[in-house]
Design a protein around this motif. Sequence first.
Motif, PDB file in Angstrom:
ATOM      1  N   SER A   1      45.967  52.598   2.634  1.00  0.00           N
ATOM      2  CA  SER A   1      45.370  53.381   1.564  1.00  0.00           C
ATOM      3  C   SER A   1      44.500  54.591   2.299  1.00  0.00           C
ATOM      4  O   SER A   1      44.637  55.767   2.043  1.00  0.00           O
ATOM      5  CB  SER A   1      44.589  52.901   0.670  1.00  0.00           C
ATOM      6  OG  SER A   1      43.439  52.206   1.412  1.00  0.00           O
TER       7      SER A   1
ATOM      8  N   ASP B   1      50.054  61.164  -4.073  1.00  0.00           N
ATOM      9  CA  ASP B   1      49.084  60.374  -4.632  1.00  0.00           C
ATOM     10  C   ASP B   1      49.673  59.582  -5.979  1.00  0.00           C
ATOM     11  O   ASP B   1      49.463  58.320  -6.091  1.00  0.00           O
ATOM     12  CB  ASP B   1      47.965  61.093  -5.154  1.00  0.00           C
ATOM     13  CG  ASP B   1      46.860  61.340  -3.881  1.00  0.00           C
ATOM     14  OD1 ASP B   1      47.065  60.388  -2.935  1.00  0.00           O
ATOM     15  OD2 ASP B   1      46.027  62.270  -4.129  1.00  0.00           O
TER      16      ASP B   1
ATOM     17  N   LEU C   1      41.699  59.374  -7.178  1.00  0.00           N
ATOM     18  CA  LEU C   1      40.844  60.887  -6.515  1.00  0.00           C
ATOM     19  C   LEU C   1      41.321  61.881  -5.994  1.00  0.00           C
ATOM     20  O   LEU C   1      42.548  61.737  -5.498  1.00  0.00           O
ATOM     21  CB  LEU C   1      39.698  60.190  -5.724  1.00  0.00           C
ATOM     22  CG  LEU C   1      38.794  58.994  -6.146  1.00  0.00           C
ATOM     23  CD1 LEU C   1      37.773  58.712  -5.107  1.00  0.00           C
ATOM     24  CD2 LEU C   1      38.039  59.443  -7.441  1.00  0.00           C
TER      25      LEU C   1
ATOM     26  N   PHE D   1      45.446  58.866   2.631  1.00  0.00           N
ATOM     27  CA  PHE D   1      44.430  59.802   2.246  1.00  0.00           C
ATOM     28  C   PHE D   1      44.471  60.755   3.407  1.00  0.00           C
ATOM     29  O   PHE D   1      44.293  61.822   3.116  1.00  0.00           O
ATOM     30  CB  PHE D   1      43.080  59.131   2.007  1.00  0.00           C
ATOM     31  CG  PHE D   1      41.757  60.174   2.294  1.00  0.00           C
ATOM     32  CD1 PHE D   1      41.530  61.364   1.498  1.00  0.00           C
ATOM     33  CD2 PHE D   1      41.174  59.996   3.537  1.00  0.00           C
ATOM     34  CE1 PHE D   1      40.605  62.086   1.594  1.00  0.00           C
ATOM     35  CE2 PHE D   1      40.074  61.058   3.789  1.00  0.00           C
ATOM     36  CZ  PHE D   1      39.759  61.765   2.974  1.00  0.00           C
TER      37      PHE D   1
ATOM     38  N   SER E   1      41.490  55.179  -4.761  1.00  0.00           N
ATOM     39  CA  SER E   1      41.301  56.403  -3.984  1.00  0.00           C
ATOM     40  C   SER E   1      42.528  57.167  -4.405  1.00  0.00           C
ATOM     41  O   SER E   1      42.428  58.400  -4.287  1.00  0.00           O
ATOM     42  CB  SER E   1      41.255  56.226  -2.537  1.00  0.00           C
ATOM     43  OG  SER E   1      42.504  55.593  -2.094  1.00  0.00           O
TER      44      SER E   1
ATOM     45  N   ARG F   1      36.434  59.280  -1.228  1.00  0.00           N
ATOM     46  CA  ARG F   1      37.682  58.262  -0.339  1.00  0.00           C
ATOM     47  C   ARG F   1      37.675  57.575   0.889  1.00  0.00           C
ATOM     48  O   ARG F   1      38.093  56.573   0.935  1.00  0.00           O
ATOM     49  CB  ARG F   1      38.866  59.128  -0.546  1.00  0.00           C
ATOM     50  CG  ARG F   1      39.348  59.718  -1.605  1.00  0.00           C
ATOM     51  CD  ARG F   1      40.732  60.719  -1.807  1.00  0.00           C
ATOM     52  NE  ARG F   1      41.846  59.477  -1.522  1.00  0.00           N
ATOM     53  CZ  ARG F   1      42.956  60.031  -1.908  1.00  0.00           C
ATOM     54  NH1 ARG F   1      43.271  61.085  -2.652  1.00  0.00           N
ATOM     55  NH2 ARG F   1      43.917  59.026  -1.553  1.00  0.00           N
TER      56      ARG F   1
END
Length: 509
Positions: free
Chosen positions: A344, A484, A291, A348, A288, A299
């Motif tokens: 994670s 990220d 992305l 996000f 993810s 995600r």
Amino acid sequence: MMNLHLSQTFWITLILVLSIWTSVGVQAEEEECPSMADAGSLQQTQLIQRLTHVCRYDRLERPFEYDSDGKRLPIVVKTRIYVYFLQNLNSDLLQFKMHALLQLRFQDKRLAYKAFNRSDNILGQKHLSERLWLPHIFFANERESSILGTDEKDVLTSLSPEGNVIISTRMQASLYCWMNFQKFPFDQQFCSTVLESWMYNTSDLILEWEPHTPISFDPEMRLTEYNMAQFWHNTTIVESDGDNLRHGAFAGNYSSLSFTVNLKREIGFYLLDYYLPSMMIVAISWVSFWLQADASPPRIMLGTSTMLSFITLSSSQSKNLPKVSYIKVSEVWFLGCTFFIFGSLVEFAFVNTIWRRKENIELKKVNSKYIIKSTLTPRPARRQIGGSLSNESRARSCSSLDNIVSSTESVRNGNGTVNQGFNNYLTVHPNLPIIRTECAEADTVSICSARTNNDHIVDVDKDKKDSPPTFTTMTPQEIAMWIDRRSRFLFPAMFLAFNALYWTFVYVL
């Protein structure tokens, strides 16, 4: 004459009755206690019947032996166990199953027949053991036990001319074993088999291991989940009293034998079916980070699917374990992997929130400290903080234009006074240079410079000329992508550090 004849008949009849009664009594006496005079020529069945006749042998009474002082000594029972099969431990029920040959050996001098010139051993099955006295031995930690096969087939009795009795029984038993799972799946268990005397205390019976190879295992025996590292045996005395009804209502000290096997768990299965898949699931959750931050559906789906997959994998490994209150080593791994997968998802949510902001963020420096601090606690724009100071500075810096205009009008009127009628607008003389003002913002002060039509720059504030700007502006999208990019390296590095600490801890254990 007739009376004499009747008298003789009576006495003859009486003598016949007495002789018959005497002969019957002798025969009955011989049947009650058969003679051993012809024992050397008897068959084994006949010999056993005469040796165990009630006139010579009482199977309810244990064999006796006296010392030099006439004191009755306890009988010694030698024990040997040969293990055919040892089933893997049942972790849920805390037990294991064993198929073994239990062999008891003792001496009963009442059964000795060497004096009758016989040297052959007598072998039999259950029907022979039913005629003999046998020690009552039981497994103290058994859940259930039974004789393998049929009773006639799997109980072997041997009797030697010296009166040595050997009872061999093939049996299976499910035995209780207390297990400690703190180091699971790198644990090792110690499971014991305990034999004790049931009826006779130490004053009547003593259990001892055979001096040579008391415990032996089938060389073809294999375990799938465990590896038997070592085993040992022990001899103890168990105390029974009114409070401890371990041996029914009988108080006293009872002889006990035990042997313990050390079983170490094979970790190959767990490495291939638990640890490696869990590492791959954690690594998949990091996809993810590649992305875009506003790609919410992929995600979210990736994060939740990896979390559910890992929970399912962990549940399948621990479903056969008992519900214990302490933390196991496998649960430490479960919590660590869950932390990275959940991290994670949190990352996000964080970058997606930043991505949807509309205002730029001003940073003092482009590094992790100021980016995280500015995104968590955003400050108002500098224009709002120093607005009043900037306006005042502009007014003060550009007031020279008014003076120039006033001076120009004064020159055109030919007097030294200022014409108040022309103060409301600006008149540019063709001979005067055109002055343009440019202002650059600093932290709290506006810097203005005057530019002529010949492109010569006149600095209004020379002290602020060479000062570089101290703030950098980044868009929310740039900050989200920056986070990220850092996460792509930060999460794997942290996971490698966690692996190093975990496996070091396992090795030390």
